[in-house]
Design an enzyme around this catalytic site. Structure first.
Site, PDB file in Angstrom:
ATOM      1  N   CYS A 130     -48.723   4.772  20.944  1.00  0.00           N
ATOM      2  CA  CYS A 130     -50.064   5.331  21.192  1.00  0.00           C
ATOM      3  C   CYS A 130     -50.056   6.832  20.934  1.00  0.00           C
ATOM      4  CB  CYS A 130     -50.475   5.127  22.648  1.00  0.00           C
ATOM      5  SG  CYS A 130     -50.501   3.426  23.143  1.00  0.00           S
ATOM      6  N   SER A 131     -49.004   7.482  21.412  1.00  0.00           N
ATOM      7  CA  SER A 131     -48.931   8.941  21.287  1.00  0.00           C
ATOM      8  C   SER A 131     -48.788   9.364  19.837  1.00  0.00           C
ATOM      9  CB  SER A 131     -47.752   9.463  22.120  1.00  0.00           C
ATOM     10  OG  SER A 131     -47.938   9.117  23.473  1.00  0.00           O
TER      11      SER A 131
END
Lengths: 201, 189
Positions: free
Chosen positions: A93-94
């Protein structure tokens, strides 16, 4: 014989631990040591409640910097790409939205807006997305009622996080593409862009 | 039962061997190490082949690059630090290419970890990256290099066909001049 079986089980467990532990994510150093690495997750853990060709369920959610955002406000104006990501401060996600952040022109070319959504609260999203630099697209919080929008679309996982999912919605508000991706992997950018191009053909 | 035990142990052994690259060999190359054996695809673009001193073909290893020093950057289109670092890395390339005493001796390559061909192209075009980038969509090269965070720089000195690591560090740098000076000093060029 019992000893042999125990040994076999112990070694098998150890090996499974090694294989799971070794998963690579290619994480950016921008997040330093602040990323929580979960165990390998089931690729998907929900059942879609919408389909391509259907009207996209409307929603209104608070965003980090742009106040409340509704899907319906883009009808007749913009194609919409919704990017659900499972949770702030997690791998993959990051390293997903920062890539979208350098291709605003590609979204513009296709007359599209991107809406990033997670089930995290606003303060968490604020702290997390600050690490990514200034994002050009709104980041929406589906925190309360928890995962309400994700649930409408059928991408709320049983642990309260969302799937890693992409929905492409045309200017009339109809769903034109769905990719509930393996949560452990990032959807390739080209698949989003090729779907957007189709809307303009 | 004995047969079952042997089969299970065989499977386990296979997993250990295949899993070991994930679990145990995931340290980044250390200073003094020989750079890991990585097979890169020879670029289709003739400019890049000329830069690397390679002829047409399929694959090459780092020691095949016509240079005394190769600086490898592990990056990703999705990495904000790599995005911010890109102009400075390009500046290092320019400093080398403009200096007749360095040109041809120090070469740069990038490994785009977890990036598809399309994503690598986006990064290259956004930041005008002048040196060759190699996509690594499935993190295979990234795994071999220890699953490092990005950006990560590895300086490799090639002597008599042996590629030896003289620099291996996470994170970018403040000044292109300083970084280049350090590469020259540490490599003993």
């Amino acid at each position: 014989m019992k000893k042999q079986r125990n040994l076999t089980m112990a070694i098998t467990g150890f090996v499974m631990l090694l294989v799971l532990h070794g998963t690579a994510y290619g994480l950016s150093d921008v997040f330093k040591e602040n990323i929580y690495v979960p165990e390998k997750l089931a690729p998907t853990d929900s059942v879609l409640k919408v389909a391509v060709g259907e009207k996209a369920p409307d929603f209104t959610l608070p965003s980090v910097h742009h106040g409340k955002i509704s899907l319906s406000q883009f009808i007749g104006k913009k194609n919409v790409v919704i990017s659900f990501v499972p949770a702030a401060w997690t791998p993959v996600c990051s390293d997903q939205w920062p890539g979208y952040n350098i291709v605003k022109d590609l979204f513009d070319e296709n007359d599209a807006i991107l809406l990033g959504i997670t089930a995290d609260n606003i303060p968490t999203l604020f702290a997390w997305t600050n690490q990514m630099g200034e994002l050009w697209f709104p980041v929406l919080s589906d925190f309360w009622p928890h995962g309400g929008t994700a649930s409408k679309y059928g991408v709320l996982r049983s642990d309260g996080t969302t799937e890693r999912a992409i929905f492409v919605i045309d200017k009339k508000g109809y769903i034109r593409y769905i990719d509930v991706h393996n949560i452990n992997k990032r959807p390739p950018l080209e698949s989003i862009m090729s779907e957007l191009k189709k809307l303009n053909q | 039962m004995k047969k079952y035990f042997v089969v299970v142990m065989g499977i386990v052994l296979c997993l250990v061997v295949s899993g070991s690259s994930l679990a145990f060999d995931t340290k980044p190359p250390a200073v003094g190490d020989v750079f890991p054996e990585i097979t890169f695809s020879i670029p289709g673009e003739s400019d890049y082949r000329t830069y690397l001193g390679l002829s047409k073909g399929e694959y090459f290893s780092i020691q095949d690059i016509k240079a005394k020093v190769v600086v490898v950057e592990v990056l990703s289109m999705y990495c904000p630090h790599c995005q911010r670092e890109a102009p400075r890395v390009n500046q290092v390339y320019d400093l080398i290419e403009k200096d007749p005493s360095l040109r041809g001796k120090i070469k740069l390559i990038g490994i785009a970890a977890g990036n598809s061909t399309y994503e690598k192209k986006v990064f290259r075009e956004r930041y005008g990256v002048p040196f060759p980038l190699f996509e690594d969509a499935d993190f295979e090269l990234h795994d071999i290099l220890g699953g490092v965070r990005t950006p990560y720089f590895i300086g490799v000195r090639i002597d008599s066909g042996v590629p030896r690591v003289f620099y291996s560090k996470l994170g970018g740098f403040e000044s292109a001049d300083e970084f280049l000076r350090m590469m020259i000093e540490l490599s003993g060029l």
